[in-house]
Design an enzyme around this catalytic site. Structure first.
Site: not given
Ligand code: PLP
Length: 428
Positions: A142, A237, A270
C-alpha cells in the site's frame, strides 16, 4: 459518558461509515470500533474508560508511546510560537538535516503532510526525472490513496493494472504494472518486456500493509540490478518502516545484507511526524533538482513543513537516537513475537511470526507467507475470534489480519507478559 456504540451511531450520521479512514471502522473483524479518549504511554483509553495495551500506535508513528514528556514540551513550545506561517522556518532545516544524517542514500528531502503525498510526489518525480510514464508496484503493498497507486494486478503476466477503487479511471491505472511480491521470475519478465518504458519501481521493503512480509534478498537484489540496468529508479516506500525497523530504516538493513544496496528515492511518514501530519520524500541531488522551484516537476503544500509538526518529528527523532533505543525496542518486540509463537505451540495452533525493530506481524499459518495471495489464505474466522478475545482482555491489536503491529518504547516487560497471558486463552 457516551458509549462506543452511541458514538459510532452519532459519527455515522455525519461522517461516512462513522470514520475518517476506513480501517478504523472494524469492518474486517466486525463489532464496534473503540472511540479513543486519550493515550498514556503504552496504553489507550476508550470513551467508556476501558484501558488497552496499544499495539497500533496510530499505525506506526507513536514509537515513543503516547504523551512522551520531551515531545510534549517541544510541541507546546512550538504551538506558542505559531501554528503555521506559509513561509520557511529554521526547524524545517533542522528536521531535514536530522533525516539526511540518518539516511545516507539521500542528499535532499522535501517535507509534505502525509504518506500519500510523499509517494504520489515520488512517482511524479521519478517520471519527471526519467521522462518515462510506466511504473511497477507489487500486490499487497500500500502506498497511499492516489489514483495511479490504487491498482491491483490484472490477469496474466505483466498486464496493466485494474483500479481497486471506484472513481479511478482506466487511464490513471494504465501506466501501473502490478506484479507479485518476491517473484523474481515475474520481475525479470516485466523488465525484459517494458524495462525501457519504466520510470520506477515502488516497493515496501518490509511490507506492513499485508501484515509483515519481507522482500527476500534475491528479490531485492534483482530489483536493484534490473532498475540500474534499465535506467528505472528504485523507490523504497519507507512510510511505515522508516525509523521504525531501525535507526537507518529498512534500507540500512538491506544495505547490510546486500553490498552497495541503496534506493534512488525514499519516502517517509508516520514516525518522522511522531503522530503529527508530516511525511517526506528524498533522493540524491541529481534527482531532487527536478523538483519545483528548481526543476519542472511541480509539488507544493500550504502546511508542508508545519512548525508544530516539525517540532514533534524532531523531538521524536532525537529520542530514538539515544544509545540503546533500538536494541531495547527490538528485544521487547522479539519477546512478544517469540512469546506468541510459544503460546500458539502450546495450544496447537498453526502460527508464524516475525519482527524487525519495533514492527511485527503474526500469521495463523504454519510458515511465514511470501506474498499477498498466501497472506490471504489465513483463517479469517479464527483471526477475528482471536482479535476480539484479545480486545475484551484489554489488548488492542490491528483490527485486520493484513495489518502489521507496533511496539513502543513505553511498553514494559509487564505489558508483554500481560499480552501473552491473554493470548494463552484467546489463541485457540
Ligand atoms: C501509511 C502508509 C502510506 C500512506 O500514508 P498516509 O499518511 O496514510 O497517507 C504509504 N505507504 C506506506 C508503506 C504506508 O504504510
Amino acid at each position: 459518558m457516551a458509549s462506543n456504540s452511541e458514538l459510532f451511531e452519532r459519527a455515522a450520521r455525519v461522517i461516512p461509515g462513522g470514520v475518517n479512514s476506513p480501517v478504523r471502522a472494524f469492518r474486517a473483524v466486525g463489532g464496534t470500533p473503540r472511540f479513543i479518549a486519550r493515550g498514556e504511554g503504552a496504553y489507550i483509553v476508550d470513551a467508556e474508560g476501558k484501558r488497552y495495551i496499544d499495539y497500533i500506535g496510530s499505525w506506526g508513528p507513536m514509537i515513543l508511546g503516547h504523551g512522551h514528556p520531551a515531545v510534549l514540551e517541544a510541541v507546546q513550545r512550538a504551538a506558542i510560537e505559531g501554528f503555521s506561517f506559509g513561509a520557511p522556518t529554521e526547524r524545517e532545516i533542522e528536521l531535514a538535516e536530522e533525516i539526511l544524517k540518518l539516511v545516507p542514500s539521500m542528499d535532499q528531502v522535501r517535507l509534505v503532510s502525509s504518506g500519500t503525498e510523499a509517494t504520489m510526489s515520488a512517482i511524479r518525480l521519478a517520471r519527471g526525472a526519467t521522462g518515462r510514464h510506466k511504473f511497477i508496484k507489487f500486490e499487497g503493498c500500500y502506498h497511499g490513496h492516489t489514483d495511479a497507486l490504487l491498482v491491483k494486478a490484472g490477469s496474466g503476466l505483466a498486464t496493466f493494472g485494474h483500479p481497486t477503487s471506484a472513481g479511478v479511471t482506466p487511464g490513471a491505472a494504465a501506466d501501473t504494472v502490478v506484479l507479485e511480491y518476491n517473484n523474481v521470475e515475474q520481475l525479470e519478465a516485466a523488465f525484459a518486456e517494458a524495462g525501457h518504458e519504466l520510470a520506477c519501481v515502488i516497493i515496501e521493503p518490509i511490507a506492513g500493509n499485508m501484515n509483515f512480509v519481507r522482500a527476500s534478498l534475491p528479490f531485492m537484489t534483482a530489483l536493484r540490478r534490473l532498475c540500474t540496468q534499465h535506467g528505472a529508479l528504485l523507490v523504497l516506500d519507507e512510510v511505515m518502516t522508516g525509523f521504525r525497523v531501525g535507526l537507518g530504516s529498512a534500507q540500512a538493513h538491506y544495505a547490510r545484507l546486500i553490498p552497495g544496496f541503496a534506493p534512488d528515492i525514499s519516502t517517509f511518514g508516520k514516525v518522522i511526524g511522531g503522530g503529527m501530519p508530516l511525511a517526506a520524500f528524498g533522493a540524491k541531488r541529481e534527482v531532487m533538482q527536478h523538483l519545483a522551484p528548481q526543476g519542472g516537476v511541480y509539488q507544493a503544500g500550504t502546511l508542508s513543513g508545519n512548525p508544530v509538526a516539525t517540532a514533534c518529528g524532531l523531538a521524536t527523532l532525537r529520542e530514538i537516537q539515544k544509545p540503546g533505543f533500538f536494541e531495547s525496542l527490538s528485544a521487547k518486540t522479539r519477546q512478544l513475537v517469540d512469546g506468541l509463537k510459544a503460546v500458539a505451540a502450546e495450544n496447537g495452533v498453526p502460527f508464524s511470526a516475525d519482527s524487525e525493530g519495533g514492527m511485527f506481524g503474526f500469521f495463523l499459518l504454519p510458515e511465514l507467507p511470501q506474498n499477498y495471495t498466501t497472506v490471504m489464505t489465513t483463517d479469517k474466522e479464527r483471526f477475528n475470534r482471536f482479535f476480539h478475545a484479545m480486545l475484551d482482555a484489554g489488548i488492542y491489536l490491528a483490527p485486520a489480519l493484513y495489518e502489521a503491529g507496533f511496539v513502543s518504547a513505553a511498553h514494559s516487560a509487564a505489558d508483554i507478559d500481560a499480552t501473552l497471558a491473554a493470548a494463552r486463552t484467546a489463541l485457540r
